[in-house]
Design a protein around this motif. Structure first.
Motif, PDB file in Angstrom:
ATOM      1  N   LYS A 105     -28.634  -3.629 -49.306  1.00  0.00           N
ATOM      2  CA  LYS A 105     -30.051  -3.648 -49.076  1.00  0.00           C
ATOM      3  C   LYS A 105     -30.375  -3.199 -47.435  1.00  0.00           C
ATOM      4  CE  LYS A 105     -31.562  -6.838 -52.658  1.00  0.00           C
ATOM      5  NZ  LYS A 105     -32.451  -7.725 -52.880  1.00  0.00           N
ATOM      6  N   ASN A 106     -31.407  -2.830 -47.122  1.00  0.00           N
ATOM      7  CA  ASN A 106     -31.916  -2.345 -45.880  1.00  0.00           C
ATOM      8  C   ASN A 106     -31.860  -3.825 -45.066  1.00  0.00           C
ATOM      9  OD1 ASN A 106     -32.758  -1.794 -43.459  1.00  0.00           O
ATOM     10  ND2 ASN A 106     -34.015  -0.033 -44.175  1.00  0.00           N
ATOM     11  N   HIS A 107     -31.379  -4.020 -44.217  1.00  0.00           N
ATOM     12  CA  HIS A 107     -31.279  -5.350 -43.358  1.00  0.00           C
ATOM     13  C   HIS A 107     -32.650  -5.512 -42.572  1.00  0.00           C
ATOM     14  CE1 HIS A 107     -29.991  -9.032 -41.722  1.00  0.00           C
ATOM     15  NE2 HIS A 107     -30.219  -8.488 -40.384  1.00  0.00           N
ATOM     16  N   SER A 108     -33.238  -4.250 -42.160  1.00  0.00           N
ATOM     17  CA  SER A 108     -34.518  -4.416 -41.595  1.00  0.00           C
ATOM     18  C   SER A 108     -35.567  -4.084 -42.735  1.00  0.00           C
ATOM     19  CB  SER A 108     -34.583  -2.927 -40.643  1.00  0.00           C
ATOM     20  OG  SER A 108     -35.860  -2.796 -40.156  1.00  0.00           O
ATOM     21  N   SER A 109     -36.771  -4.749 -42.000  1.00  0.00           N
ATOM     22  CA  SER A 109     -38.123  -4.604 -42.892  1.00  0.00           C
ATOM     23  C   SER A 109     -38.713  -3.464 -42.528  1.00  0.00           C
ATOM     24  CB  SER A 109     -38.741  -6.080 -42.716  1.00  0.00           C
ATOM     25  OG  SER A 109     -39.100  -6.157 -41.373  1.00  0.00           O
ATOM     26  N   SER A 110     -38.358  -2.911 -41.426  1.00  0.00           N
ATOM     27  CA  SER A 110     -39.386  -1.823 -41.064  1.00  0.00           C
ATOM     28  C   SER A 110     -38.434  -0.486 -40.829  1.00  0.00           C
ATOM     29  CB  SER A 110     -40.054  -2.104 -39.710  1.00  0.00           C
ATOM     30  OG  SER A 110     -39.122  -2.543 -38.676  1.00  0.00           O
ATOM     31  N   GLU A 111     -37.432  -0.541 -40.243  1.00  0.00           N
ATOM     32  CA  GLU A 111     -36.586   0.610 -40.037  1.00  0.00           C
ATOM     33  C   GLU A 111     -35.732   1.133 -41.168  1.00  0.00           C
ATOM     34  OE1 GLU A 111     -33.239   2.241 -36.974  1.00  0.00           O
ATOM     35  OE2 GLU A 111     -33.921   0.117 -36.712  1.00  0.00           O
ATOM     36  N   ALA A 112     -35.738   2.406 -41.341  1.00  0.00           N
ATOM     37  CA  ALA A 112     -34.993   2.951 -42.515  1.00  0.00           C
ATOM     38  C   ALA A 112     -33.446   2.786 -41.934  1.00  0.00           C
ATOM     39  CB  ALA A 112     -35.283   4.397 -42.725  1.00  0.00           C
ATOM     40  N   VAL A 113     -32.659   2.784 -42.909  1.00  0.00           N
ATOM     41  CA  VAL A 113     -31.172   2.692 -42.812  1.00  0.00           C
ATOM     42  C   VAL A 113     -30.510   3.972 -43.485  1.00  0.00           C
ATOM     43  CG1 VAL A 113     -30.616   1.323 -44.992  1.00  0.00           C
ATOM     44  CG2 VAL A 113     -28.777   1.691 -43.286  1.00  0.00           C
ATOM     45  N   GLN A 114     -29.646   4.638 -42.938  1.00  0.00           N
ATOM     46  CA  GLN A 114     -29.102   5.744 -43.472  1.00  0.00           C
ATOM     47  C   GLN A 114     -27.733   5.498 -43.454  1.00  0.00           C
ATOM     48  OE1 GLN A 114     -29.799   9.578 -41.378  1.00  0.00           O
ATOM     49  NE2 GLN A 114     -29.634  11.058 -42.807  1.00  0.00           N
ATOM     50  N   PHE A 115     -26.945   5.868 -44.659  1.00  0.00           N
ATOM     51  CA  PHE A 115     -25.632   5.718 -44.719  1.00  0.00           C
ATOM     52  C   PHE A 115     -25.037   6.499 -45.920  1.00  0.00           C
ATOM     53  CE2 PHE A 115     -27.580   3.263 -48.190  1.00  0.00           C
ATOM     54  CZ  PHE A 115     -26.562   3.175 -49.073  1.00  0.00           C
TER      55      PHE A 115
END
Length: 237
Positions: A105-115
């Motif tokens: 899961k994305n650890h941030s509630s606001s910023e996108a994660v790209q991987f």
């Protein structure tokens, strides 16, 4: 020398709103019989996950699963009790073996994660599941290949149950070098994360992929400032 070119625009694509995913090889709703795998490299997904979203708990078995964040932070939990948070500069590996369930899961509630999520067929089936993650210094890949994964627990980087080696590299414009294939019978899949480069005589741009095999060396020259991921893998399943 044999080569196989996958331009960025030819990848499979699925946009689910919370997840925007590009598939180099067949995955999910994208099924292309000519693009199932490159040797033991089975999945190369380029994923962007919106803030607060992610993949719920789901099972895997007999696969080596590697996650490489490019921006943002990614959170991992699994049924073996492992819990990790990774970001750009980190590499995470999970050997699914006899079976494990995990969530990403994305650890941030606001910023996108790209991987990048990468699957590699293991050389041993039904191993005990395991999890590992390591951080790597950016300066150690400036104009050189930084090993981030290998088959040897005593070697640099995380390790998997396969005769595979992964390297990251950040090259200045105009920098040229040669990559030595690690093992006879292996091929190298080069994925351009950023910039432009010529690899084995083939011009490549951002998110292009090139498979090269039946050679012991690979000529690489950066056209612009360039970031590369090289995956050195057995060609026989």
């Amino acid at each position: 020398m044999q080569t196989l070119l996958h331009k960025a625009g030819t990848r499979g694509h699925a946009n689910h709103g919370w997840l925007n995913s590009f598939h180099t090889f067949s995955f999910g709703g994208y099924q292309n019989p000519e693009r199932v795998h490159f040797g033991v490299l089975r999945v190369l997904n380029d994923d962007t996950v919106a803030g607060g979203m992610g993949f719920g708990t789901h099972p895997h078995d007999n696969m080596e699963i590697i996650s490489i964040p490019l921006s943002g932070t990614l959170e991992h939990k699994d049924s073996a009790g492992n819990h990790g948070i990774i970001q750009s500069g980190d590499v995470q590996v999970m050997s699914a073996g006899t079976g494990i369930a995990h969530s990403e899961k994305n650890h941030s509630s606001s910023e996108a994660v790209q991987f990048l999520q990468i699957w590699v067929f293991p050389k041993q089936r039904n191993v005990t599941p395991r999890y590992d993650q390591q951080s790597f210094r950016a300066e150690d890949r400036h104009n050189q290949f930084q090993q981030v994964l290998s088959p040897n627990p005593e070697d640099a980087g995380v390790w998997i149950h396969q005769d595979a080696w992964f390297h990251l590299a950040d090259f200045d414009a105009g920098f040229a070098t040669e990559y030595q294939v690690k093992q006879p019978g292996n091929g190298v899949y080069v994925f351009v994360l950023e910039g432009e480069a010529t690899v084995a005589g083939q011009p490549l741009s951002r998110r292009d992929g090139l498979g090269v095999w039946e050679t012991g060396t690979l000529q690489v020259q950066a056209t612009t400032a360039t970031r590369l991921l090289l995956m050195d893998v057995p060609m026989s399943l």
